[in-house]
Scaffold this motif. Structure first.
Motif, PDB file in Angstrom:
ATOM      1  N   SER A 108       0.654  -1.044  -0.131  1.00  0.00           N
ATOM      2  CA  SER A 108       0.127  -0.347   0.227  1.00  0.00           C
ATOM      3  C   SER A 108       0.707   0.911   0.052  1.00  0.00           C
ATOM      4  O   SER A 108       2.375   1.385   0.403  1.00  0.00           O
ATOM      5  CB  SER A 108      -0.965  -0.443   1.163  1.00  0.00           C
ATOM      6  N   LEU A 109       0.445   2.374  -0.043  1.00  0.00           N
ATOM      7  CA  LEU A 109       0.962   3.792  -0.243  1.00  0.00           C
ATOM      8  C   LEU A 109       1.924   3.638   0.841  1.00  0.00           C
ATOM      9  O   LEU A 109       3.009   4.568   1.210  1.00  0.00           O
ATOM     10  CB  LEU A 109       0.111   5.040  -0.566  1.00  0.00           C
ATOM     11  N   GLN A 110       1.366   3.605   2.473  1.00  0.00           N
ATOM     12  CA  GLN A 110       1.523   3.846   3.800  1.00  0.00           C
ATOM     13  C   GLN A 110       2.642   2.747   3.373  1.00  0.00           C
ATOM     14  O   GLN A 110       3.903   3.188   4.428  1.00  0.00           O
ATOM     15  CB  GLN A 110       0.561   3.245   4.766  1.00  0.00           C
ATOM     16  N   LEU A 113       5.757   4.377   1.623  1.00  0.00           N
ATOM     17  CA  LEU A 113       6.317   5.706   2.237  1.00  0.00           C
ATOM     18  C   LEU A 113       7.438   5.184   2.905  1.00  0.00           C
ATOM     19  O   LEU A 113       7.850   5.646   3.865  1.00  0.00           O
ATOM     20  CB  LEU A 113       5.023   6.277   3.039  1.00  0.00           C
ATOM     21  N   GLN A 114       6.511   4.484   4.923  1.00  0.00           N
ATOM     22  CA  GLN A 114       7.281   3.466   5.471  1.00  0.00           C
ATOM     23  C   GLN A 114       8.500   2.895   4.747  1.00  0.00           C
ATOM     24  O   GLN A 114       9.660   2.636   5.615  1.00  0.00           O
ATOM     25  CB  GLN A 114       6.680   2.465   6.047  1.00  0.00           C
ATOM     26  N   GLU A 115       8.573   2.531   3.467  1.00  0.00           N
ATOM     27  CA  GLU A 115       9.429   1.784   3.171  1.00  0.00           C
ATOM     28  C   GLU A 115      10.867   2.654   2.831  1.00  0.00           C
ATOM     29  O   GLU A 115      11.570   2.839   3.941  1.00  0.00           O
ATOM     30  CB  GLU A 115       9.421   0.625   1.821  1.00  0.00           C
ATOM     31  N   ARG A 130       9.850   9.722   9.482  1.00  0.00           N
ATOM     32  CA  ARG A 130       9.243   8.552   9.544  1.00  0.00           C
ATOM     33  C   ARG A 130       8.019   9.103   9.111  1.00  0.00           C
ATOM     34  O   ARG A 130       7.678  10.081   8.478  1.00  0.00           O
ATOM     35  CB  ARG A 130       9.070   8.808  11.619  1.00  0.00           C
ATOM     36  N   VAL A 131       7.209   8.015   9.161  1.00  0.00           N
ATOM     37  CA  VAL A 131       5.422   8.109   8.990  1.00  0.00           C
ATOM     38  C   VAL A 131       4.562   7.620   9.594  1.00  0.00           C
ATOM     39  O   VAL A 131       4.399   6.306  11.052  1.00  0.00           O
ATOM     40  CB  VAL A 131       5.351   6.769   7.751  1.00  0.00           C
ATOM     41  N   VAL A 172       7.496  10.630  -5.551  1.00  0.00           N
ATOM     42  CA  VAL A 172       7.160   9.387  -5.232  1.00  0.00           C
ATOM     43  C   VAL A 172       5.925   9.143  -4.813  1.00  0.00           C
ATOM     44  O   VAL A 172       5.594   8.210  -5.468  1.00  0.00           O
ATOM     45  CB  VAL A 172       8.170   9.261  -3.725  1.00  0.00           C
ATOM     46  N   VAL A 173       4.888   9.727  -4.057  1.00  0.00           N
ATOM     47  CA  VAL A 173       3.751   9.075  -4.158  1.00  0.00           C
ATOM     48  C   VAL A 173       2.951   9.876  -5.100  1.00  0.00           C
ATOM     49  O   VAL A 173       1.775   8.580  -5.647  1.00  0.00           O
ATOM     50  CB  VAL A 173       3.302  10.976  -2.458  1.00  0.00           C
TER      51      VAL A 173
END
Length: 356
Positions: A108-110, A113-115, A130-131, A172-173
């Motif tokens: 997923s998008l979250q 972003l965490q990666e 951080r996310v 990136v998003v």
């Protein structure tokens, strides 16, 4: 010492890519930001005029956000250190493409972003990114207060650079989540003292911006957090840059949003959810953008219904039939609504037409 503040993700440069046509009325970079860019280029022994020439642009005294990115693009090819000599931990060329290539494997998008945050934290040796999920928002947070910048780095150039970092992360998003994710950005925070020296005023002129914050933050609608990724092939810096340019051009072209919504309603797309999906927005984002245009979905719908009602009444149809065609529960409900919209009853309106 070279202090170049091109869009770098804690030291990752944006790549060279193809140019795309954009609306000429894109917001312009502010004069102070232009001055900072000139100083940064001068520190590298280069001139803005030369970078404009290499990018195929004319020096008109101002740059829109897309032309600004092209200047950075032209400069980037001359730099081999992906930290751009701003960090005590320089990055080898190719580091960023390696990080990006793994994001398409996320669920997923979250997750992506965490990666992304974890990868750059590992590379730079600190928890700078951080996310978080907070108050119905998905936040990407960059706190660079302990980042190992070179001792003689100019604070103004650093903050200029970090505002550009936010552009990169948003790219990136845009790449991973498509139009819906790009349009789910709600607001942006920056550590810059004010917007006079920031590119954010041009890139996100349609959003609330907060300067003087304790960290750099992108606020997204939480509804996008669990959305599956739309990008399957490995990401590259070039593809991110392409998507960023495209979506910045699109996001700053919402002045006719009310007309778009009314047009969809006229085509028979009646629900707010369906209209939002067609535009690539969440319902919350559509509501916010309409509010910024001093309108609402209900107001758009009533305007369309009112126009349709007047058209049908001009055809001398019975009130019951007009009410049915417009999906009112009965003629009395339609009568009340029409009077609210126009100050006269449907019958009075029909009479006024016959007197013309």
């Amino acid at each position: 010492m070279l202090y170049f503040a091109q869009p770098s993700y804690m030291g990752c440069r944006l790549p060279v890519t193809e140019k795309h046509p954009f609306s000429p009325d894109l917001p312009k970079i502010r004069a102070n930001a232009m001055t900072t860019l000139e100083h940064i280029l001068a520190g590298a022994g280069m001139s803005l005029d030369e970078q404009l020439r290499r990018s195929g642009l004319a020096h008109s005294g101002e740059l829109n956000i897309v032309d600004f990115l092209r200047i950075l693009e032209s400069f980037a090819v001359e730099v081999c250190d992906e930290s751009l000599h701003m960090s005590k931990r320089p990055l080898l060329p190719g580091t960023n493409d390696h990080v990006l290539s793994n994001l398409g494997k996320c669920r997923s998008l979250q997750d992506a972003l965490q990666e992304l945050a974890a990868s750059y934290n590992f590379i730079h040796g600190g928890a700078y990114n951080r996310v978080e999920r907070r108050d119905r928002e998905l936040l990407y947070i960059i706190d660079d207060r302990q980042f190992p910048y070179l001792d003689d780095s100019d604070p103004t150039h650093i903050r200029f650079n970090m505002d550009c970092v936010l552009l990169y992360v948003h790219g990136v998003v845009c790449s991973l989540g498509g139009h819906g994710a790009a349009n789910s950005l709600l607001k942006v925070q920056s550590r810059a003292d004010n917007g006079d020296n920031s590119v954010l005023q041009a890139a996100f002129s349609h959003l609330p911006l907060r300067f003087g914050a304790s960290s750099y933050v992108l606020h997204y609608d939480l509804a996008m957090a669990e959305q599956p990724l739309q990008w399957q092939a490995p990401l590259t810096l070039s593809s991110v840059y392409n998507q960023l340019q495209f979506h910045l051009g699109q996001s700053n072209n919402d002045s006719n949003l009310v007309s778009k919504v009314r047009g969809m309603l006229e085509q028979g797309i009646q629900s707010q959810e369906a209209v939002a999906a067609e535009l690539g927005y969440s319902v919350a984002t559509l509501r916010r953008k309409l509010a910024q245009s001093q309108s609402s979905f209900r107001e758009c719908r009533e305007q369309v219904l009112n126009q349709e009602a007047k058209t049908l009444l001009a055809q001398q149809l019975a009130l019951e039939e007009v009410a049915q065609r417009l999906h009112f529960s009965d003629a009395r409900s339609f009568n009340r609504a029409f009077k609210t919209w126009n100050g006269v009853t449907p019958r009075d309106y029909m009479e006024s037409l016959s007197q013309d």
